[in-house]
Design a protein around this motif. Structure first.
Motif, short mmCIF file in Angstrom:
data_model
loop_
_atom_site.label_atom_id
_atom_site.label_comp_id
_atom_site.label_asym_id
_atom_site.label_seq_id
_atom_site.Cartn_x
_atom_site.Cartn_y
_atom_site.Cartn_z
N ALA A 6 1.02 -1.29 0.26
CA ALA A 6 0.03 -0.05 -0.18
C ALA A 6 1.11 1.68 0.34
CB ALA A 6 -0.84 -0.04 1.38
N THR A 7 2.30 1.05 0.75
CA THR A 7 2.96 2.06 0.39
C THR A 7 3.42 3.07 -1.05
OG1 THR A 7 5.06 0.86 0.68
CG2 THR A 7 3.84 1.63 2.16
N VAL A 8 3.12 2.04 -2.22
CA VAL A 8 3.74 2.41 -3.59
C VAL A 8 2.92 3.79 -4.09
CG1 VAL A 8 3.69 1.59 -6.10
CG2 VAL A 8 4.99 0.44 -3.55
N PRO A 9 1.57 3.66 -4.00
CA PRO A 9 0.99 4.51 -4.47
C PRO A 9 0.81 5.87 -3.78
CG PRO A 9 -0.48 2.84 -4.76
CD PRO A 9 0.98 2.87 -3.49
N PRO A 10 1.30 6.71 -2.57
CA PRO A 10 1.89 8.11 -1.86
C PRO A 10 3.24 7.77 -2.07
CG PRO A 10 1.04 5.96 -0.13
CD PRO A 10 1.06 5.21 -1.69
N THR A 11 4.01 7.12 -2.10
CA THR A 11 5.31 6.92 -2.89
C THR A 11 5.50 7.94 -4.08
OG1 THR A 11 6.50 5.83 -0.79
CG2 THR A 11 7.87 6.10 -2.66
N VAL A 12 4.71 6.91 -5.51
CA VAL A 12 5.26 7.54 -6.53
C VAL A 12 4.31 8.78 -6.62
CG1 VAL A 12 3.83 6.48 -8.69
CG2 VAL A 12 4.74 5.21 -7.52
N ALA A 13 3.26 9.26 -5.88
CA ALA A 13 2.70 10.75 -5.76
C ALA A 13 3.47 11.47 -5.39
CB ALA A 13 1.37 10.68 -5.09
N LEU A 14 4.53 10.56 -4.31
CA LEU A 14 5.35 11.95 -3.80
C LEU A 14 6.53 12.45 -4.34
CD1 LEU A 14 5.07 10.78 0.05
CD2 LEU A 14 5.10 13.32 -0.94
N CYS A 15 6.82 10.99 -5.39
CA CYS A 15 8.31 11.73 -6.67
C CYS A 15 7.41 12.31 -7.32
CB CYS A 15 8.31 10.63 -7.11
SG CYS A 15 9.21 9.00 -6.16
N PHE A 48 9.14 15.99 -7.91
CA PHE A 48 10.82 16.02 -9.55
C PHE A 48 9.75 15.70 -10.56
CE2 PHE A 48 11.92 13.59 -5.70
CZ PHE A 48 13.20 14.61 -5.37
N GLY A 49 8.20 16.47 -10.69
CA GLY A 49 8.23 16.60 -12.04
C GLY A 49 8.08 15.54 -12.85
N ALA A 50 8.71 15.98 -14.11
CA ALA A 50 8.91 14.98 -14.98
C ALA A 50 9.55 13.73 -14.81
CB ALA A 50 8.95 16.02 -17.24
N ASP A 51 10.39 14.23 -14.87
CA ASP A 51 11.48 13.38 -13.94
C ASP A 51 11.00 11.81 -12.36
OD1 ASP A 51 13.72 14.43 -15.20
OD2 ASP A 51 13.86 15.71 -13.83
N ALA A 52 9.26 11.77 -12.47
CA ALA A 52 9.69 11.09 -11.68
C ALA A 52 9.74 9.88 -11.25
CB ALA A 52 7.94 11.16 -11.46
N PRO A 53 9.16 9.54 -13.11
CA PRO A 53 9.53 7.54 -12.87
C PRO A 53 11.03 7.43 -12.68
CG PRO A 53 7.88 8.57 -14.71
CD PRO A 53 8.63 10.17 -14.51
N ILE A 54 11.71 7.95 -13.18
CA ILE A 54 13.39 7.81 -12.92
C ILE A 54 13.72 8.20 -11.09
CG2 ILE A 54 15.63 8.23 -13.66
CD1 ILE A 54 14.98 9.21 -16.44
N VAL A 55 13.25 8.99 -11.08
CA VAL A 55 13.66 8.98 -9.79
C VAL A 55 12.94 8.00 -8.74
CG1 VAL A 55 13.21 10.83 -7.60
CG2 VAL A 55 13.69 11.45 -10.24
N PHE A 56 11.56 7.81 -9.08
CA PHE A 56 10.84 6.43 -8.50
C PHE A 56 11.79 5.48 -8.50
CE2 PHE A 56 7.66 3.07 -8.21
CZ PHE A 56 7.72 3.22 -7.02
N GLY A 57 12.49 4.93 -9.72
CA GLY A 57 13.43 3.86 -10.32
C GLY A 57 14.87 4.14 -9.38
N TRP A 58 15.22 5.12 -8.84
CA TRP A 58 16.28 5.47 -7.52
C TRP A 58 15.48 5.08 -6.97
CZ3 TRP A 58 20.70 4.04 -9.40
CH2 TRP A 58 21.17 4.54 -10.72
N ILE A 118 8.67 14.43 5.84
CA ILE A 118 8.58 15.11 4.32
C ILE A 118 7.36 16.16 3.95
CG2 ILE A 118 7.92 14.42 2.12
CD1 ILE A 118 8.63 11.85 2.30
N ARG A 119 8.25 17.13 4.16
CA ARG A 119 7.79 17.98 3.51
C ARG A 119 6.91 18.31 2.51
NH1 ARG A 119 13.79 21.07 4.30
NH2 ARG A 119 13.58 20.63 1.30
N GLY A 120 5.47 19.07 2.46
CA GLY A 120 4.20 18.79 1.41
C GLY A 120 4.61 20.33 0.83
#
Length: 435
Positions: A355-364, A368-378, A425-427
């Protein structure tokens, strides 16, 4: 030259399609993730058979699992960058073929280094190319609306597929052999390849449409800037360098490392052997993990729905705290038979599994905007490093102490730390951390 099945452009049809093509892409991605998950179900039920057949220690076998888990994470950001350059279809097809080769060739192995090469390296690279960064890529490219929900569904497919395969593979192992299990996994991965080649598309404009929920005149994001001669690798590393300057990246990476340690690394790899230590049959223990997978679907889809509506930081804090509490109680619940308290744990833990994945992806995406998929990869790489480290250490604890209780208690404490980190984590959008 092979012909491709390309859906007609909307202008070529007299009536608009009832179902947006994005949902077909999501369905194919779901099946690909389930196909890859079939291998990730295998290690927990094959530790004992491999120990008996080859005489290898559980720590030695767990080391191959650890390498697989770490490569699964480290491959993810590079795979996301490769998807930007070559497209999702080519990368996912190659990944499924790697999984099939790595699993199928294990039937010929005679030495431990071959287990490490096949289970650890080949399958680690294959499954890593279809890791949750693939989920983030599909969601970002094909959806504007329902992003949290779709992230939850695809994540549930990956995790639940792994767990639902367990009783099937356990039964095959018990009635036939571990070699048949390996071949079953190879066939499962290969079965998805034709669907990926026929229907998976890189972006909405490839089929003459726009992302789901976007206005008809929606413009696709501009491609990432050229990354020089290094191509996808340089792109992935440059994104890491930028993200690593922010405080939020390290908080997300730290919490996700604990997430991996407390799920794939500990429960996913060692729950069945731990239950077997208390006299529970392997098939019964594997069935409990399958039930975790079923409730994981409910919990992760619900988490995606919540993420579209509530503060992702508070959701993460709640999930990690509840998971830690459940792991602390797990050692006293093991017994030779399945009883109501264990069923309660399975349901409770299953709702929280990923259940942690959707909010983690949302925060990325937020930070991090357009870089989010790669940031989430890291961030996922840290998840798998945590998982790989604990997969090995828990096996080491079992070899030297004779039980897994200490591993479960430590994991519970780490989850409490992850809850506090999530709330830190800051909002607002991340800024470079002060040096």
């Amino acid at each position: 030259m092979t012909s491709e099945l390309v859906p007609p452009h909307p202008a070529e049809t007299s009536t608009p399609p009832r179902l947006h093509y994005a949902w077909l892409v999501a369905a194919i991605a779901f099946l690909a993730l389930v196909g890859a998950a079939s291998f990730r179900a295998a290690p927990s039920i094959l530790i004992d058979p491999l120990h008996e057949d080859f005489g290898w220690s559980r720590a030695a076998i767990s080391s191959a699992v650890s390498i697989n888990l770490v490569l699964y994470g480290l491959t993810s950001p590079f795979a996301a960058a490769l998807m930007e350059k070559f497209g999702m279809r080519k990368v996912v097809t190659a990944a499924l073929l790697l999984v099939a080769a790595g699993s199928g060739l294990t039937v010929f192995m005679t030495a431990q280094w071959q287990l490490v090469l096949l289970w650890g390296v080949l399958v680690g690279l294959g499954t890593g190319s279809m890791a949750l960064a693939f989920v983030a890529t599909v969601v970002d490219r094909w959806f504007v609306a329902r992003r949290g929900l779709v992230t939850g569904i695809l994540t549930a497919g990956s995790a639940a597929g792994q767990l639902v395969f367990l009783p099937i593979l356990a039964m095959i192992s018990e009635h036939y052999s571990w070699q048949v299990v390996a071949l079953t996994v190879a066939v499962s991965a290969l079965a998805v390849v034709p669907l990926v080649l026929l229907f998976l598309r890189n972006k909405p404009s490839d089929v003459g449409t726009v992302p789901y929920g976007a206005a008809p005149d929606h413009a696709e994001p501009a491609p990432p800037p050229p990354s020089g001669r290094g191509g996808a690798a340089t792109r992935a590393l440059s994104v890491l360098v930028g993200a690593a300057r922010t405080r939020v990246f390290w908080l997300l990476a730290g919490t996700f490392a604990i997430c991996g340690a407390s799920t794939n690394g500990l429960v996913g790899t060692h729950f069945v052997p731990a239950a077997h230590d208390h006299g529970m049959p392997t098939t019964a223990a594997a069935s409990l993990l399958a039930v975790i997978g079923i409730f994981d679907v409910v919990g992760t889809v619900a988490s995606g729905w919540f993420t579209d509506r509530f503060d992702a930081r508070k959701l993460l804090g709640t999930y990690y705290l509840l998971r830690g509490i459940s792991l602390v109680f797990l050692p006293i619940l093991f017994a030779a038979t399945v009883h109501p308290p264990m069923i309660a744990f399975v349901i409770f833990y299953g709702l929280d599994w990923v259940a942690t994945v959707p909010p983690t992806v949302a925060l990325c995406r937020k930070h991090f905007g357009a870089d989010a998929p790669i940031v989430f990869g890291w961030v996922l790489a840290s998840h798998q490093i945590g998982a790989g480290l604990v997969a090995f250490l828990a096996g080491l604890v079992r070899d030297h102490v004779g039980g897994y209780d200490a591993a479960f208690y430590v994991a519970g404490g780490l989850c409490a730390i992850a809850a506090a980190m999530s709330l830190a984590i800051r909002g607002r959008t991340a800024e470079p951390a002060a040096v």
